[in-house]
Each structure stands twice: as structure tokens, then as C-alpha cells.
Motif scaffolding. Structure first.
Motif, PDB file in Angstrom:
ATOM      1  N   PRO A  33       0.812  -1.229   0.000  1.00 19.07           N
ATOM      2  CA  PRO A  33       0.000   0.000   0.000  1.00 19.07           C
ATOM      3  C   PRO A  33       0.842   1.275   0.000  1.00 19.07           C
ATOM      4  O   PRO A  33       0.463   2.263  -0.645  1.00 19.07           O
ATOM      5  CB  PRO A  33      -0.828  -0.117   1.285  1.00 19.07           C
ATOM      6  N   GLU A  34       1.955   1.274   0.740  1.00 21.65           N
ATOM      7  CA  GLU A  34       2.776   2.490   0.845  1.00 21.65           C
ATOM      8  C   GLU A  34       3.391   2.912  -0.485  1.00 21.65           C
ATOM      9  O   GLU A  34       3.816   4.059  -0.645  1.00 21.65           O
ATOM     10  CB  GLU A  34       3.889   2.276   1.872  1.00 21.65           C
ATOM     11  N   LEU A  35       3.456   1.995  -1.445  1.00 20.26           N
ATOM     12  CA  LEU A  35       4.088   2.299  -2.729  1.00 20.26           C
ATOM     13  C   LEU A  35       3.086   2.658  -3.823  1.00 20.26           C
ATOM     14  O   LEU A  35       3.487   3.012  -4.936  1.00 20.26           O
ATOM     15  CB  LEU A  35       4.931   1.107  -3.189  1.00 20.26           C
ATOM     16  N   GLU A  36       1.814   2.581  -3.502  1.00 21.19           N
ATOM     17  CA  GLU A  36       0.795   2.845  -4.522  1.00 21.19           C
ATOM     18  C   GLU A  36       0.650   4.342  -4.781  1.00 21.19           C
ATOM     19  O   GLU A  36       0.606   5.136  -3.842  1.00 21.19           O
ATOM     20  CB  GLU A  36      -0.545   2.261  -4.084  1.00 21.19           C
ATOM     21  N   GLY A  37       0.607   4.707  -6.051  1.00 22.22           N
ATOM     22  CA  GLY A  37       0.377   6.089  -6.447  1.00 22.22           C
ATOM     23  C   GLY A  37       1.578   7.006  -6.334  1.00 22.22           C
ATOM     24  O   GLY A  37       1.431   8.226  -6.442  1.00 22.22           O
ATOM     25  N   LEU A  38       2.781   6.458  -6.121  1.00 23.33           N
ATOM     26  CA  LEU A  38       3.973   7.309  -6.005  1.00 23.33           C
ATOM     27  C   LEU A  38       4.472   7.735  -7.386  1.00 23.33           C
ATOM     28  O   LEU A  38       4.512   6.930  -8.319  1.00 23.33           O
ATOM     29  CB  LEU A  38       5.093   6.552  -5.274  1.00 23.33           C
ATOM     30  N   ASP A  39       4.856   8.998  -7.491  1.00 23.13           N
ATOM     31  CA  ASP A  39       5.457   9.483  -8.731  1.00 23.13           C
ATOM     32  C   ASP A  39       6.957   9.200  -8.770  1.00 23.13           C
ATOM     33  O   ASP A  39       7.533   9.053  -9.845  1.00 23.13           O
ATOM     34  CB  ASP A  39       5.229  10.996  -8.877  1.00 23.13           C
ATOM     35  N   HIS A 122      11.199   4.828   5.542  1.00 29.07           N
ATOM     36  CA  HIS A 122      10.697   6.192   5.371  1.00 29.07           C
ATOM     37  C   HIS A 122      11.766   7.154   5.868  1.00 29.07           C
ATOM     38  O   HIS A 122      12.391   6.920   6.912  1.00 29.07           O
ATOM     39  CB  HIS A 122       9.398   6.394   6.143  1.00 29.07           C
ATOM     40  N   ASP A 123      11.973   8.244   5.134  1.00 26.80           N
ATOM     41  CA  ASP A 123      12.968   9.220   5.563  1.00 26.80           C
ATOM     42  C   ASP A 123      12.381  10.116   6.657  1.00 26.80           C
ATOM     43  O   ASP A 123      11.255   9.915   7.126  1.00 26.80           O
ATOM     44  CB  ASP A 123      13.501  10.028   4.379  1.00 26.80           C
ATOM     45  N   THR A 124      13.149  11.111   7.075  1.00 26.71           N
ATOM     46  CA  THR A 124      12.734  11.983   8.174  1.00 26.71           C
ATOM     47  C   THR A 124      11.433  12.707   7.873  1.00 26.71           C
ATOM     48  O   THR A 124      10.630  12.980   8.780  1.00 26.71           O
ATOM     49  CB  THR A 124      13.845  13.010   8.475  1.00 26.71           C
ATOM     50  N   ALA A 125      11.188  12.995   6.597  1.00 25.32           N
ATOM     51  CA  ALA A 125       9.966  13.699   6.208  1.00 25.32           C
ATOM     52  C   ALA A 125       8.807  12.749   5.936  1.00 25.32           C
ATOM     53  O   ALA A 125       7.716  13.196   5.565  1.00 25.32           O
ATOM     54  CB  ALA A 125      10.234  14.552   4.974  1.00 25.32           C
ATOM     55  N   GLY A 126       9.033  11.436   6.101  1.00 23.15           N
ATOM     56  CA  GLY A 126       7.974  10.474   5.865  1.00 23.15           C
ATOM     57  C   GLY A 126       7.911   9.938   4.453  1.00 23.15           C
ATOM     58  O   GLY A 126       7.000   9.170   4.120  1.00 23.15           O
ATOM     59  N   THR A 127       8.861  10.324   3.614  1.00 20.69           N
ATOM     60  CA  THR A 127       8.872   9.849   2.223  1.00 20.69           C
ATOM     61  C   THR A 127       9.323   8.391   2.173  1.00 20.69           C
ATOM     62  O   THR A 127      10.385   8.055   2.704  1.00 20.69           O
ATOM     63  CB  THR A 127       9.824  10.699   1.370  1.00 20.69           C
ATOM     64  N   PRO A 128       8.558   7.510   1.539  1.00 18.37           N
ATOM     65  CA  PRO A 128       8.972   6.107   1.453  1.00 18.37           C
ATOM     66  C   PRO A 128      10.111   5.924   0.452  1.00 18.37           C
ATOM     67  O   PRO A 128      10.174   6.605  -0.576  1.00 18.37           O
ATOM     68  CB  PRO A 128       7.703   5.392   0.981  1.00 18.37           C
ATOM     69  N   TYR A 129      11.005   5.001   0.763  1.00 19.77           N
ATOM     70  CA  TYR A 129      12.065   4.600  -0.157  1.00 19.77           C
ATOM     71  C   TYR A 129      12.426   3.155   0.157  1.00 19.77           C
ATOM     72  O   TYR A 129      12.042   2.606   1.197  1.00 19.77           O
ATOM     73  CB  TYR A 129      13.284   5.511  -0.057  1.00 19.77           C
ATOM     74  N   LEU A 130      13.162   2.515  -0.728  1.00 23.73           N
ATOM     75  CA  LEU A 130      13.558   1.125  -0.556  1.00 23.73           C
ATOM     76  C   LEU A 130      15.062   1.042  -0.333  1.00 23.73           C
ATOM     77  O   LEU A 130      15.818   1.894  -0.790  1.00 23.73           O
ATOM     78  CB  LEU A 130      13.175   0.294  -1.785  1.00 23.73           C
ATOM     79  N   MET A 131      15.495  -0.005   0.367  1.00 28.10           N
ATOM     80  CA  MET A 131      16.924  -0.233   0.529  1.00 28.10           C
ATOM     81  C   MET A 131      17.233  -1.717   0.345  1.00 28.10           C
ATOM     82  O   MET A 131      16.630  -2.570   0.996  1.00 28.10           O
ATOM     83  CB  MET A 131      17.430   0.238   1.890  1.00 28.10           C
ATOM     84  N   LEU A 132      18.179  -1.993  -0.553  1.00 25.58           N
ATOM     85  CA  LEU A 132      18.668  -3.342  -0.796  1.00 25.58           C
ATOM     86  C   LEU A 132      19.970  -3.518  -0.034  1.00 25.58           C
ATOM     87  O   LEU A 132      20.936  -2.796  -0.270  1.00 25.58           O
ATOM     88  CB  LEU A 132      18.887  -3.559  -2.299  1.00 25.58           C
ATOM     89  N   ARG A 133      19.996  -4.480   0.901  1.00 24.72           N
ATOM     90  CA  ARG A 133      21.188  -4.765   1.711  1.00 24.72           C
ATOM     91  C   ARG A 133      21.480  -6.256   1.713  1.00 24.72           C
ATOM     92  O   ARG A 133      20.599  -7.078   1.521  1.00 24.72           O
ATOM     93  CB  ARG A 133      21.005  -4.310   3.158  1.00 24.72           C
TER      94      ARG A 133
END
Length: 331
Positions: A33-39, A122-133
Motif C-alpha cells: 500500500p505504501e508504494l501505490e500512487g507514487l510518482d 521512510h525518511d525523516t519527512a515520511g517519504t517512502p524509499y527502498l533499501m537493498l542490503r
């Protein structure tokens, strides 16, 4: 269950076989859900085992997990929702890099299985991002790149940002230099300090960026230059430099307070040691002179090689800093 390409008899053309093989190597969660509709969506990539002088990339990734709500280290509970999992058995050489486990009194437990995961943060501003580790693949690099491509296209990633660090003959008293690189000039957030062509050892990360560019996906990255006499220690200053560039290139907001405090503590330790070790201080002074001469010549558009000021060799610096490293490790 995983499949090898040469066992996929009965499937159609080569494209179908490749799609089945890649699907067997990576499992991607549907309907996040968190990734839906992201530009826009950034994927940060950091692989353990190479390009990590001063533990800069690992420290940067640990910090990203901690400020995203996860208590760190990789794989711990709460460090981000897993959205993709690679079949690490297909990539890891267990005899070359044996995972740790515990022997307690009369039995084995706590096996630290290697994991190659993509997590949602999510970053400090709440923006979602992914991390591959995870550990850098020891083999099947092309298959790994195809698997990452599948993740990017299925989850809607618009840019991939990679980080790493290399040891360099630079003093710790000068700003951390970072080499930026990208698949397109428009993605660069700074000028590269290198001129001409360099032949370097490849890595899974460098091949990934190359392939993503060929496949039409935006990818960029940053490599911090770590003083090579500090390359075996945690060097938070390099992690800070990397994350500052990740903020710019990945369009993220990151709270660096904890890392800056750790960097200040490390700087105090180094300064205290140098104040009581004249020989070591002389080595650093020589590096400072070389660095300043290089920068002055570069600004003036002159030859960048400083005349009659050869850099100390790695062995010379290593001998001078042997006690220094041992002292910090004891502390």
C-alpha cells in the motif's frame, strides 16, 4: 524451489526462460500500500564485502535503518517491511565467507544466515524509499542484476542510488572527497575528481549500474575517499559524506545527528593520539601538504602532480599507524 536455466526444458523462447529463472531468484511482495500512487521512488543499494573502507557504507545503511524506526542491524525485527527477498543460496559462497553461529555449552544455536533483502523505509519527512542490503553476490552477477531489474520494474523504482568507500592517500584533516557516478550526465549532483580512464576491479554494484543504464533505468552512486590509515576502523565522517549525497541524489531527508556525534568523538580520539605521536603527525602533515598542493594546482589549471613531494607508501603509513589502530581498538 529454484531452477537453473539449463533445466528449463519445455518453456518457450529465451525470453520466457530468462523470466522464469529470474522469478526463481527473487520473490517480490505484491500489493504494498505504501508504494501505490507514487510518482518517485528511490532504491538505495549497499552490498557488504567490497567498496567499504572505514565501514562507511555499512554505517550509512545502519543509520538509515535506525532513523527509519528499525533498531538495526540487518535483518532485525522492526528494521523495515521486507518487500523483496533474493535466494541468497544462489549467490553466496559459504566456504569463502562462512556465516557466524553460536555454540552454547553442548549445542549449536543462533545461526547468522546471510540475507539479501529489499526493505521499505521512510525518511525523516515520511517519504517512502527502498533499501537493498546484504552480502555482495560471489557469483551469478548477471542473474543478480536481472533480479534487481525485476524489483525495480515491479515496485515502480524511478532511481537507484548506490554507496561505497575506498581507501585513499588523503589526510583526515581535510574534507571527505566523494566520487559521483551515474548512468546519465543529468543525474550527476557533483563533478567527478577523475580525468581520463581508470581500469579498476569490478563489483556487483558497478555491474548493476552499468546494466541498469543499458536497460533505460536511472542509476547513480557515490564512493567516499577514506584515509587509508583509517580504512580498518569505523569512520563516521565518510558515512556522513555518503548520506549527504544520498539526500541530494535520492531526494530524501535524513537526520544525521547521531552520525555527526559519532564523527566528533572519532575526531577527538584521532587528535589526542596525534598530539602524543610526533612521527605519526609528520606522516599526516605530509599528506596535508600533498593534498593542498594538489588542490592549488587543480584550481590554477596546472599539473596536478606535486613536484618533489611523493606520497608515503601504504607500508610506510601502515607501520606508523599500527600503534594508533591498536590503541583505538582497545578503547
Amino acid at each position: 524451489m529454484s531452477h537453473q536455466w539449463d533445466t528449463l526444458e519445455g518453456f518457450g523462447d529465451d525470453d520466457e526462460r530468462e523470466e522464469v529463472a529470474v522469478s526463481a531468484l527473487v520473490h517480490i511482495v505484491d500489493g504494498v500500500p505504501e508504494l501505490e500512487g507514487l510518482d518517485e521512488l528511490t532504491l538505495v543499494v549497499t552490498l557488504d564485502g567490497f567498496l567499504d573502507a572505514g565501514n562507511a557504507a555499512v554505517s550509512a545503511a545502519d543509520h538509515l535503518e535506525s532513523v527509519s524506526g528499525g533498531p538495526g542491524p540487518l535483518g532485525s525485527a522492526g528494521s523495515g517491511k521486507v518487500v523483496a527477498t533474493f535466494d541468497v543460496d544462489q549467490f553466496h559462497d559459504y566456504r569463502a565467507r562462512r556465516p557466524a553461529m553460536s555454540f552454547v555449552h553442548d549445542h549449536y544455536e543462533q545461526y547468522d544466515a546471510p540475507r539479501l533483502l529489499v526493505r521499505l523505509h521512510h525518511d525523516t519527512a515520511g517519504t517512502p524509499y527502498l533499501m537493498l542490503r546484504g552480502p555482495e553476490p560471489d557469483n551469478r552477477w548477471e542473474a543478480f542484476c536481472s533480479g534487481v531489474r525485476e524489483v525495480i520494474e515491479r515496485l515502480g523504482v524511478t532511481r537507484t542510488v548506490q554507496i561505497g568507500a575506498v581507501p585513499m592517500a588523503v589526510p583526515h584533516t581535510r574534507p571527505i572527497a566523494v566520487t559521483p557516478h551515474a548512468t546519465r550526465p543529468e543525474l550527476m549532483t557533483g563533478a567527478s575528481p577523475w580525468r581520463g580512464e581508470l581500469r579498476i576491479p569490478s563489483s556487483a554494484q558497478s555491474l548493476l549500474e552499468l546494466r541498469l543504464g543499458e536497460w533505460g533505468h536511472d542509476a547513480l552512486g557515490y564512493v567516499a575517499h577514506v584515509p587509508h590509515y583509517l580504512a580498518q576502523l569505523d569512520y563516521p565522517q565518510a558515512a556522513i559524506a555518503l548520506l549527504e549525497d544520498v539526500e541530494r541524489g535520492g531526494r530524501l531527508t535524513i537526520d544525521l545527528t547521531a552520525l555527526r556525534e559519532a564523527g566528533e568523538e572519532r575526531a577527538v580520539e584521532i587528535t589526542q593520539y596525534l598530539s602524543g605521536n610526533a612521527e605519526v603527525a609528520e606522516v599526516v602533515s605530509a599528506l596535508e601538504q600533498q593534498y593542498d598542493t594538489f588542490r592549488q594546482a587543480e584550481s590554477a589549471g596546472q599539473n596536478l602532480l606535486a613536484p618533489d613531494q611523493p606520497l608515503p607508501t601504504g607500508e610506510e603509513i601502515g607501520r606508523q599507524f599500527e600503534q594508533f589502530l591498536a590503541g583505538l581498538e582497545e578503547d
